[in-house]
Design a protein around this motif. Sequence first.
Motif, PDB file in Angstrom:
ATOM      1  N   ARG B 208      25.160 -30.425  14.611  1.00  0.00           N
ATOM      2  CA  ARG B 208      25.630 -30.120  15.954  1.00  0.00           C
ATOM      3  C   ARG B 208      25.033 -31.112  16.966  1.00  0.00           C
ATOM      4  O   ARG B 208      25.768 -31.677  17.791  1.00  0.00           O
ATOM      5  CB  ARG B 208      25.227 -28.700  16.329  1.00  0.00           C
ATOM      6  N   ALA B 209      23.742 -31.337  16.871  1.00  0.00           N
ATOM      7  CA  ALA B 209      23.096 -32.274  17.797  1.00  0.00           C
ATOM      8  C   ALA B 209      23.711 -33.666  17.655  1.00  0.00           C
ATOM      9  O   ALA B 209      24.009 -34.342  18.651  1.00  0.00           O
ATOM     10  CB  ALA B 209      21.598 -32.323  17.532  1.00  0.00           C
ATOM     11  N   GLY B 210      23.945 -34.079  16.390  1.00  0.00           N
ATOM     12  CA  GLY B 210      24.530 -35.392  16.147  1.00  0.00           C
ATOM     13  C   GLY B 210      25.920 -35.516  16.726  1.00  0.00           C
ATOM     14  O   GLY B 210      26.260 -36.519  17.376  1.00  0.00           O
ATOM     15  N   VAL B 211      26.744 -34.492  16.526  1.00  0.00           N
ATOM     16  CA  VAL B 211      28.125 -34.524  17.020  1.00  0.00           C
ATOM     17  C   VAL B 211      28.137 -34.592  18.541  1.00  0.00           C
ATOM     18  O   VAL B 211      28.880 -35.375  19.141  1.00  0.00           O
ATOM     19  CB  VAL B 211      28.902 -33.276  16.532  1.00  0.00           C
ATOM     20  N   ARG B 212      27.288 -33.792  19.166  1.00  0.00           N
ATOM     21  CA  ARG B 212      27.279 -33.775  20.635  1.00  0.00           C
ATOM     22  C   ARG B 212      26.890 -35.142  21.188  1.00  0.00           C
ATOM     23  O   ARG B 212      27.436 -35.582  22.196  1.00  0.00           O
ATOM     24  CB  ARG B 212      26.308 -32.703  21.139  1.00  0.00           C
ATOM     25  N   GLU B 213      25.967 -35.783  20.504  1.00  0.00           N
ATOM     26  CA  GLU B 213      25.559 -37.112  20.941  1.00  0.00           C
ATOM     27  C   GLU B 213      26.688 -38.117  20.699  1.00  0.00           C
ATOM     28  O   GLU B 213      27.011 -38.931  21.558  1.00  0.00           O
ATOM     29  CB  GLU B 213      24.314 -37.529  20.168  1.00  0.00           C
ATOM     30  N   ALA B 214      27.321 -38.022  19.526  1.00  0.00           N
ATOM     31  CA  ALA B 214      28.349 -38.993  19.136  1.00  0.00           C
ATOM     32  C   ALA B 214      29.587 -38.885  20.015  1.00  0.00           C
ATOM     33  O   ALA B 214      30.216 -39.898  20.342  1.00  0.00           O
ATOM     34  CB  ALA B 214      28.714 -38.794  17.667  1.00  0.00           C
ATOM     35  N   LEU B 215      29.938 -37.659  20.420  1.00  0.00           N
ATOM     36  CA  LEU B 215      31.176 -37.477  21.186  1.00  0.00           C
ATOM     37  C   LEU B 215      31.144 -38.221  22.519  1.00  0.00           C
ATOM     38  O   LEU B 215      32.191 -38.541  23.093  1.00  0.00           O
ATOM     39  CB  LEU B 215      31.445 -35.985  21.431  1.00  0.00           C
ATOM     40  N   ALA B 216      29.953 -38.513  23.015  1.00  0.00           N
ATOM     41  CA  ALA B 216      29.849 -39.216  24.296  1.00  0.00           C
ATOM     42  C   ALA B 216      29.914 -40.732  24.122  1.00  0.00           C
ATOM     43  O   ALA B 216      29.903 -41.479  25.101  1.00  0.00           O
ATOM     44  CB  ALA B 216      28.534 -38.822  24.977  1.00  0.00           C
ATOM     45  N   GLN B 217      29.975 -41.200  22.881  1.00  0.00           N
ATOM     46  CA  GLN B 217      29.915 -42.639  22.628  1.00  0.00           C
ATOM     47  C   GLN B 217      31.266 -43.320  22.851  1.00  0.00           C
ATOM     48  O   GLN B 217      32.315 -42.685  22.783  1.00  0.00           O
ATOM     49  CB  GLN B 217      29.482 -42.888  21.183  1.00  0.00           C
ATOM     50  N   ASP B 218      31.199 -44.634  23.049  1.00  0.00           N
ATOM     51  CA  ASP B 218      32.417 -45.404  23.329  1.00  0.00           C
ATOM     52  C   ASP B 218      33.400 -45.392  22.174  1.00  0.00           C
ATOM     53  O   ASP B 218      34.605 -45.328  22.375  1.00  0.00           O
ATOM     54  CB  ASP B 218      32.036 -46.858  23.657  1.00  0.00           C
ATOM     55  N   TYR B 219      32.859 -45.442  20.928  1.00  0.00           N
ATOM     56  CA  TYR B 219      33.802 -45.544  19.815  1.00  0.00           C
ATOM     57  C   TYR B 219      34.661 -44.288  19.685  1.00  0.00           C
ATOM     58  O   TYR B 219      35.805 -44.361  19.246  1.00  0.00           O
ATOM     59  CB  TYR B 219      33.085 -45.894  18.497  1.00  0.00           C
ATOM     60  N   VAL B 220      34.112 -43.150  20.111  1.00  0.00           N
ATOM     61  CA  VAL B 220      34.909 -41.926  20.072  1.00  0.00           C
ATOM     62  C   VAL B 220      35.978 -41.982  21.172  1.00  0.00           C
ATOM     63  O   VAL B 220      37.140 -41.637  20.949  1.00  0.00           O
ATOM     64  CB  VAL B 220      34.024 -40.685  20.239  1.00  0.00           C
ATOM     65  N   ARG B 221      35.574 -42.449  22.346  1.00  0.00           N
ATOM     66  CA  ARG B 221      36.531 -42.568  23.454  1.00  0.00           C
ATOM     67  C   ARG B 221      37.665 -43.512  23.060  1.00  0.00           C
ATOM     68  O   ARG B 221      38.837 -43.250  23.314  1.00  0.00           O
ATOM     69  CB  ARG B 221      35.800 -43.092  24.693  1.00  0.00           C
ATOM     70  N   PHE B 222      37.287 -44.602  22.387  1.00  0.00           N
ATOM     71  CA  PHE B 222      38.278 -45.588  21.967  1.00  0.00           C
ATOM     72  C   PHE B 222      39.242 -44.977  20.950  1.00  0.00           C
ATOM     73  O   PHE B 222      40.461 -45.164  21.046  1.00  0.00           O
ATOM     74  CB  PHE B 222      37.555 -46.804  21.355  1.00  0.00           C
ATOM     75  N   ALA B 223      38.676 -44.226  19.995  1.00  0.00           N
ATOM     76  CA  ALA B 223      39.511 -43.594  18.977  1.00  0.00           C
ATOM     77  C   ALA B 223      40.473 -42.606  19.627  1.00  0.00           C
ATOM     78  O   ALA B 223      41.646 -42.498  19.245  1.00  0.00           O
ATOM     79  CB  ALA B 223      38.635 -42.886  17.946  1.00  0.00           C
ATOM     80  N   ARG B 224      39.986 -41.927  20.654  1.00  0.00           N
ATOM     81  CA  ARG B 224      40.838 -40.980  21.376  1.00  0.00           C
ATOM     82  C   ARG B 224      41.975 -41.725  22.075  1.00  0.00           C
ATOM     83  O   ARG B 224      43.118 -41.289  22.050  1.00  0.00           O
ATOM     84  CB  ARG B 224      40.025 -40.237  22.427  1.00  0.00           C
ATOM     85  N   ALA B 225      41.606 -42.847  22.705  1.00  0.00           N
ATOM     86  CA  ALA B 225      42.593 -43.636  23.430  1.00  0.00           C
ATOM     87  C   ALA B 225      43.676 -44.145  22.484  1.00  0.00           C
ATOM     88  O   ALA B 225      44.827 -44.305  22.863  1.00  0.00           O
ATOM     89  CB  ALA B 225      41.909 -44.816  24.139  1.00  0.00           C
ATOM     90  N   LYS B 226      43.273 -44.392  21.220  1.00  0.00           N
ATOM     91  CA  LYS B 226      44.256 -44.819  20.233  1.00  0.00           C
ATOM     92  C   LYS B 226      45.202 -43.697  19.859  1.00  0.00           C
ATOM     93  O   LYS B 226      46.200 -43.911  19.180  1.00  0.00           O
ATOM     94  CB  LYS B 226      43.526 -45.289  18.951  1.00  0.00           C
ATOM     95  N   GLY B 227      44.875 -42.480  20.269  1.00  0.00           N
ATOM     96  CA  GLY B 227      45.734 -41.346  19.992  1.00  0.00           C
ATOM     97  C   GLY B 227      45.460 -40.664  18.665  1.00  0.00           C
ATOM     98  O   GLY B 227      46.298 -39.934  18.145  1.00  0.00           O
ATOM     99  N   LEU B 228      44.258 -40.889  18.103  1.00  0.00           N
ATOM    100  CA  LEU B 228      43.930 -40.225  16.840  1.00  0.00           C
ATOM    101  C   LEU B 228      43.705 -38.734  17.090  1.00  0.00           C
ATOM    102  O   LEU B 228      43.290 -38.333  18.178  1.00  0.00           O
ATOM    103  CB  LEU B 228      42.650 -40.828  16.243  1.00  0.00           C
TER     104      LEU B 228
END
Lengths: 298, 324
Positions: B208-228
């Motif tokens: 849980r701690a890892g996911v919460r930290e990771a969700l704020a990262q750029d690569y997640v935002r980028f993946a979201r922007a790609k529409g995944l």
Amino acid sequence: MSAAAIQEGRAPWRELVAGFFADRLAAFGFVLFVAIAILALFAPWLAPQDPYDLANLNLSDGRLPPGSTGSEGVFYFLGTDDQGRDLIAAIMYGFRVSLGIGAASSLAAMAIGTTVGLAAAYIGGWLGDAIMRIVDFQLSIPAVLLALMMVALVGSGIDKIFFALVVAQWAYYARTVRGIAIVEMQADYVAAARGLCLGPMRILFSHLLPNCLPPLLVVVTIQIAAAIALEATLSFLGLGLPISEPSLGLLLANGFQYMLSGRYWMSLFPGIALLLMIVAINLIGDRLRDLLNVRLQK
Amino acid sequence: MTLLVFQRVLQGIGVVFAMSLAVFLGVFAIGDPLSLLVNPTLNQAEIAVVAERLGLDMPLWRQYLHFLANLMRGDLGNSFVSNTPAIGLILERMPATLELAVTAVLVGLVVGIPLGLWAGYRPEHWTSKTIMTGSILGFSLPTFWVGLMLIMIFAIELGWLDSGGRGETRDWLGMKLSVFTLDGWSHLLLPAANLALFKISLVIRLTRAGVREALAQDYVRFARAKGLTMRRILVVHVLPNILIPVVTVTGMELSSTIAYAVVTETIFSWPGMGKLVIDSIFALDRPVIVAYLMIMACLFVAINLLVDLGYLVLDPRLRHRRAA
């Protein structure tokens, strides 16, 4: 606490208390703990019988299920164990033993660990490193194994269990305190104290130590719960306290023999009591950690 | 990287030495070695012979060297109870304990990671809050207490599973294991679940701690922007990144699981090393206790070493930094 609180002239501890009780679960844990502590402290006056006094026990009342009435018209709300002890009384005295030994061993371990941690931070150099190596080595051994090892070497009994619990715990305090003290040593107030040519003892205990207190408070809370669980585990295994003064772990172990024959209450109720005590302390510890951990505060 | 591995091996050897010193001091210096190591049923003359054979008339440092030399040869004396080499007795019981501990850790990962992913992805959802409260409980419950409850519910009340012994075992690489038979699983499941509960709580918190930290990262935002889809982002992008600390800590936890197996094995009469050492403590069978402690030290060092190496394999950044 926070800068805002200081500016508004509120005492930090008031801030802490208000913050603590803002969380319902923590408040519940605190109330539960106070209730258990009162039962433990005043057990000789509150308990319906003295479960350690064999003259008081009626063997013919043994293994009665909850809610039954004994031969002398005594009502056993939670039933009795194999010796005819009223489980309510046994649990109250069990609280006394478990809480007492848990708290005492934790505080003793804190005194030793804190001193070692502060000294290691203050001395530094190879000696400080060597001390921390010993601490690290000890922390790499699981507490239960360490306690077992101690009991295997020195035998069982209340003083030996106390010793085993202190040995199993002191390193946590040393590690925690040393980590904070190393950082605090760089602070201006320590430089100022050194500039005033204060002795090392005074700098360590009246300057450094107060600044290590918040994390220590959290560690001691969690460690008391851990010590209680550890003592219960040792007693359950039959390596802990003597049968004449049953702690909760021993009550559970006694009841365990009868569980297969369906007499669940002898281990279920002491088990619930033990659980409530540990959960209450952990809820308090969890909240304190959230409140006092500067890193988590906005 | 070779240097790092070498360093770790040296450190491990150091820890085993430290453990041997601690056990030696405990048995030979603090306690009375004669009463600890000599069978109390022997008569006076026999005791004198044993004392000389053990070298108890020598100064302490020579005794330690003697102890170390015997240790190197794998000779830690014979069990008082069965009169066979103590190390052999422990090694014979080791597969049962390892089977139990490894199963428990795997259950911890398999159950903990999905729950942790969900709790990190939707931290405010009521299911997540339930999961987190449950994990506090998992931390608080003493192992033996959970074991009792499991027996009470699943073995006695419901009668679904067995609560004593290993059941039917099959041989595999010279070890007897329960995992190959249905009866074995019926015996393994409860003790494994008992040990796993703490691991599940730990894995949930870490994930849980890892996911919460990771969700704020750029690569997640980028993946979201790609529409995944969120599912794909969590499983393909986030999970590998947070797996490294989770696996590391779980690996380290294998050591403590093996230690806590002492309790679980006693409750479930699981014939592993832990049950043996408790029986030996009651029987005052010291050579077995000493052998157990030394083997545990070696086992811990080996596990930590493997985890460190696994870390190097899992994290390419670390590998390259060390190589450069």
